[in-house]
Design a protein around this motif. Sequence first.
Motif, PDB file in Angstrom:
ATOM      1  N   VAL A 181       0.865  -1.060   0.156  1.00  0.00           N
ATOM      2  CA  VAL A 181       0.044  -0.228   0.112  1.00  0.00           C
ATOM      3  C   VAL A 181       0.971   1.206  -0.172  1.00  0.00           C
ATOM      4  CG1 VAL A 181      -1.663   1.335   1.345  1.00  0.00           C
ATOM      5  CG2 VAL A 181      -1.767  -1.433   1.327  1.00  0.00           C
ATOM      6  N   SER A 182       1.792   1.350   0.697  1.00  0.00           N
ATOM      7  CA  SER A 182       2.732   2.549   0.845  1.00  0.00           C
ATOM      8  C   SER A 182       3.530   2.602  -0.441  1.00  0.00           C
ATOM      9  CB  SER A 182       3.714   2.211   2.138  1.00  0.00           C
ATOM     10  OG  SER A 182       4.627   0.970   2.140  1.00  0.00           O
ATOM     11  N   ASP A 183       3.911   1.410  -1.172  1.00  0.00           N
ATOM     12  CA  ASP A 183       4.571   1.667  -2.165  1.00  0.00           C
ATOM     13  C   ASP A 183       4.280   0.675  -3.418  1.00  0.00           C
ATOM     14  OD1 ASP A 183       6.699   2.049  -4.002  1.00  0.00           O
ATOM     15  OD2 ASP A 183       7.942   0.249  -3.235  1.00  0.00           O
ATOM     16  N   PRO A 184       3.237   1.155  -4.096  1.00  0.00           N
ATOM     17  CA  PRO A 184       2.336   0.456  -5.066  1.00  0.00           C
ATOM     18  C   PRO A 184       3.251   0.454  -6.306  1.00  0.00           C
ATOM     19  CG  PRO A 184       1.488   2.671  -4.950  1.00  0.00           C
ATOM     20  CD  PRO A 184       2.156   2.278  -3.794  1.00  0.00           C
ATOM     21  N   ARG A 185       3.416  -0.843  -6.714  1.00  0.00           N
ATOM     22  CA  ARG A 185       4.246  -1.080  -7.872  1.00  0.00           C
ATOM     23  C   ARG A 185       3.612  -2.268  -8.810  1.00  0.00           C
ATOM     24  NH1 ARG A 185       8.774  -3.256  -6.586  1.00  0.00           N
ATOM     25  NH2 ARG A 185       8.314  -3.328  -4.347  1.00  0.00           N
ATOM     26  N   ALA A 186       3.913  -2.286 -10.076  1.00  0.00           N
ATOM     27  CA  ALA A 186       3.360  -3.549 -10.817  1.00  0.00           C
ATOM     28  C   ALA A 186       4.437  -3.897 -11.864  1.00  0.00           C
ATOM     29  CB  ALA A 186       2.090  -3.085 -11.589  1.00  0.00           C
ATOM     30  N   ARG A 187       4.130  -5.478 -12.116  1.00  0.00           N
ATOM     31  CA  ARG A 187       5.054  -5.862 -13.012  1.00  0.00           C
ATOM     32  C   ARG A 187       4.150  -6.447 -14.373  1.00  0.00           C
ATOM     33  NH1 ARG A 187       9.077 -11.134 -12.245  1.00  0.00           N
ATOM     34  NH2 ARG A 187       8.663 -12.161 -14.367  1.00  0.00           N
ATOM     35  N   ILE A 188       4.687  -6.061 -15.610  1.00  0.00           N
ATOM     36  CA  ILE A 188       4.006  -6.240 -16.890  1.00  0.00           C
ATOM     37  C   ILE A 188       4.622  -7.425 -17.379  1.00  0.00           C
ATOM     38  CG2 ILE A 188       3.043  -5.453 -19.016  1.00  0.00           C
ATOM     39  CD1 ILE A 188       3.413  -2.705 -17.829  1.00  0.00           C
ATOM     40  N   ASP A 189       3.989  -8.477 -17.602  1.00  0.00           N
ATOM     41  CA  ASP A 189       4.650  -9.667 -18.494  1.00  0.00           C
ATOM     42  C   ASP A 189       3.773  -9.805 -19.780  1.00  0.00           C
ATOM     43  OD1 ASP A 189       6.790 -10.851 -16.774  1.00  0.00           O
ATOM     44  OD2 ASP A 189       5.325 -11.152 -15.447  1.00  0.00           O
ATOM     45  N   LEU A 190       4.363 -10.070 -20.880  1.00  0.00           N
ATOM     46  CA  LEU A 190       3.695 -10.182 -22.251  1.00  0.00           C
ATOM     47  C   LEU A 190       4.014 -11.412 -22.672  1.00  0.00           C
ATOM     48  CD1 LEU A 190       4.868  -6.783 -23.494  1.00  0.00           C
ATOM     49  CD2 LEU A 190       2.512  -7.361 -22.528  1.00  0.00           C
ATOM     50  N   ARG A 191       3.207 -11.948 -23.699  1.00  0.00           N
ATOM     51  CA  ARG A 191       3.261 -13.101 -24.601  1.00  0.00           C
ATOM     52  C   ARG A 191       3.050 -13.046 -25.855  1.00  0.00           C
ATOM     53  NH1 ARG A 191       1.082 -18.980 -23.192  1.00  0.00           N
ATOM     54  NH2 ARG A 191       1.975 -20.251 -25.045  1.00  0.00           N
ATOM     55  N   SER A 192       3.648 -13.183 -26.918  1.00  0.00           N
ATOM     56  CA  SER A 192       3.235 -13.146 -28.274  1.00  0.00           C
ATOM     57  C   SER A 192       3.531 -14.576 -29.071  1.00  0.00           C
ATOM     58  CB  SER A 192       4.018 -12.007 -29.084  1.00  0.00           C
ATOM     59  OG  SER A 192       3.429 -11.859 -30.357  1.00  0.00           O
ATOM     60  N   ALA A 193       2.381 -15.374 -29.666  1.00  0.00           N
ATOM     61  CA  ALA A 193       2.742 -16.496 -30.142  1.00  0.00           C
ATOM     62  C   ALA A 193       2.132 -16.529 -31.555  1.00  0.00           C
ATOM     63  CB  ALA A 193       2.342 -17.575 -29.383  1.00  0.00           C
ATOM     64  N   SER A 194       2.785 -17.149 -32.560  1.00  0.00           N
ATOM     65  CA  SER A 194       2.048 -17.245 -33.851  1.00  0.00           C
ATOM     66  C   SER A 194       1.215 -18.701 -33.707  1.00  0.00           C
ATOM     67  CB  SER A 194       3.257 -17.810 -34.661  1.00  0.00           C
ATOM     68  OG  SER A 194       4.257 -16.728 -34.990  1.00  0.00           O
ATOM     69  N   ARG A 195       0.071 -18.291 -34.265  1.00  0.00           N
ATOM     70  CA  ARG A 195      -1.013 -19.339 -34.376  1.00  0.00           C
ATOM     71  C   ARG A 195      -0.670 -20.410 -35.380  1.00  0.00           C
ATOM     72  NH1 ARG A 195      -7.202 -17.367 -34.683  1.00  0.00           N
ATOM     73  NH2 ARG A 195      -6.417 -16.045 -33.036  1.00  0.00           N
ATOM     74  N   TYR A 196       0.165 -20.020 -36.454  1.00  0.00           N
ATOM     75  CA  TYR A 196       0.513 -21.095 -37.236  1.00  0.00           C
ATOM     76  C   TYR A 196       1.831 -20.964 -37.778  1.00  0.00           C
ATOM     77  CZ  TYR A 196      -4.590 -22.290 -38.004  1.00  0.00           C
ATOM     78  OH  TYR A 196      -5.775 -22.760 -37.856  1.00  0.00           O
ATOM     79  N   GLY A 197       2.589 -22.096 -38.174  1.00  0.00           N
ATOM     80  CA  GLY A 197       3.889 -21.917 -38.485  1.00  0.00           C
ATOM     81  C   GLY A 197       4.968 -22.332 -37.411  1.00  0.00           C
ATOM     82  N   ARG A 198       5.966 -22.858 -38.038  1.00  0.00           N
ATOM     83  CA  ARG A 198       7.220 -23.217 -36.768  1.00  0.00           C
ATOM     84  C   ARG A 198       8.092 -21.820 -36.565  1.00  0.00           C
ATOM     85  NH1 ARG A 198      10.619 -28.260 -38.784  1.00  0.00           N
ATOM     86  NH2 ARG A 198      11.463 -27.617 -36.651  1.00  0.00           N
ATOM     87  N   SER A 199       8.180 -21.038 -37.418  1.00  0.00           N
ATOM     88  CA  SER A 199       9.228 -19.837 -37.391  1.00  0.00           C
ATOM     89  C   SER A 199       8.443 -18.801 -37.506  1.00  0.00           C
ATOM     90  CB  SER A 199      10.340 -19.863 -38.365  1.00  0.00           C
ATOM     91  OG  SER A 199      11.117 -18.728 -38.348  1.00  0.00           O
ATOM     92  N   ASP A 200       8.660 -17.925 -36.706  1.00  0.00           N
ATOM     93  CA  ASP A 200       7.808 -16.391 -36.915  1.00  0.00           C
ATOM     94  C   ASP A 200       8.529 -15.375 -37.648  1.00  0.00           C
ATOM     95  OD1 ASP A 200       9.661 -15.763 -35.226  1.00  0.00           O
ATOM     96  OD2 ASP A 200       8.547 -15.171 -33.648  1.00  0.00           O
ATOM     97  N   PHE A 201       9.842 -15.547 -38.212  1.00  0.00           N
ATOM     98  CA  PHE A 201      10.765 -14.605 -38.876  1.00  0.00           C
ATOM     99  C   PHE A 201      10.954 -13.321 -38.365  1.00  0.00           C
ATOM    100  CE2 PHE A 201       8.657 -17.173 -41.898  1.00  0.00           C
ATOM    101  CZ  PHE A 201       9.479 -17.686 -42.770  1.00  0.00           C
ATOM    102  N   GLY A 202      11.017 -13.510 -36.736  1.00  0.00           N
ATOM    103  CA  GLY A 202      11.014 -12.346 -35.654  1.00  0.00           C
ATOM    104  C   GLY A 202       9.688 -11.464 -35.570  1.00  0.00           C
ATOM    105  N   ALA A 203       8.689 -11.844 -35.861  1.00  0.00           N
ATOM    106  CA  ALA A 203       7.608 -11.030 -36.023  1.00  0.00           C
ATOM    107  C   ALA A 203       7.279 -10.759 -34.564  1.00  0.00           C
ATOM    108  CB  ALA A 203       6.565 -11.665 -36.907  1.00  0.00           C
ATOM    109  N   ASN A 204       7.046 -12.010 -33.624  1.00  0.00           N
ATOM    110  CA  ASN A 204       6.722 -12.076 -32.443  1.00  0.00           C
ATOM    111  C   ASN A 204       7.663 -11.038 -31.405  1.00  0.00           C
ATOM    112  OD1 ASN A 204       4.239 -13.606 -32.304  1.00  0.00           O
ATOM    113  ND2 ASN A 204       5.825 -15.179 -32.812  1.00  0.00           N
ATOM    114  N   ALA A 205       9.030 -10.860 -31.662  1.00  0.00           N
ATOM    115  CA  ALA A 205       9.769 -10.019 -30.981  1.00  0.00           C
ATOM    116  C   ALA A 205       9.698  -8.578 -31.179  1.00  0.00           C
ATOM    117  CB  ALA A 205      11.273 -10.441 -31.047  1.00  0.00           C
TER     118      ALA A 205
END
Length: 310
Positions: free
Chosen positions: A219-243
């Motif tokens: 309460v005295s020091d409110p902070r938050a951590r953001i975690d993200l995830r990006s995944a291709s629905r199809y294909g083995r390689s994403d060609f760097g798109a998710n990054a």
Amino acid sequence: MSDAQAEPPQVASLWCSRFAVFALVLIAATLLLHRFFGLPTAVALNLVGAGILLAVVAVLLGVIAAIGVWRTGRSGAARVVLGMSLGLGILALPVTIVLAARSYPTINDLTTDVRDPPAFRALAPLRSGMANPAAYPGEAFAARQAVAYPDLVPLDVNRPAPEVFDLVIDALKRLQMSIVAEQEPSDEDPIGRAEAVDRTLILGFYDDIAVRVTPVGDVSDPRARIDLRSASRYGRSDFGANAQRLRSIMREIVARLEATVPAPGEMPSANKRPLKPGQSADREKGARRKSPDDGPRGTRRAQERKAPPP
């Protein structure tokens, strides 16, 4: 004109050109229907595969017809040239894709937290059949990500989790991502979660995004951590798109943080260094102005769940 040239073209040369033209039309129509008219990706991949198979048949028939034209002198050379040119051009597409994929790690699911990545819940039913599974692949992908994308780490923010969650949702909307589900922090569950869908620019493949906002202060020091995830629905390689997508989201979140007034009780610091992923995302400026898009925060939004796109 010789008797051989007066005879009708060989059957092989006729079907060589026909198969090649049909393959080209099939692939072009499939890509247009998938990108602009909602053709399911699984169906589109099968149709493109059929077009590539027709191109292979056209090239084989072209070789047979070319030998016949050379030996007998019968007509059909123009059809052979047309069919083989189109067939080889179509076959160059998958070859180019395979060669380009070698420049990127074989990974299609990236996250800022490889030990406990944000989960797909609303989008999980869409990641079945030919699609990549909803579950994170685990240590194999984590090791490849650590080598290829070491900058993808959680984002720590010196603001309360509910406020950070609203800014994250705003960032996703500004990036024109389709939000499928959002669950904002509450007394029952202090962790905020959201899921969204993005599409690749040219072919329109669907990629899924999951976001998690976790309170890490008190309460005295409110902070938050953001975690993200990006995944291709199809294909083995994403060609760097998710990054690239995760970096874009983090940049937009930082921009929203810098464009808003700090939360009440937050003390400015004169010793803050330039922002990097994994560090505090709330830098003090000499003069801050509130964004015209930020309305009053008197009431909280109710939990919202939207129908996922196809």
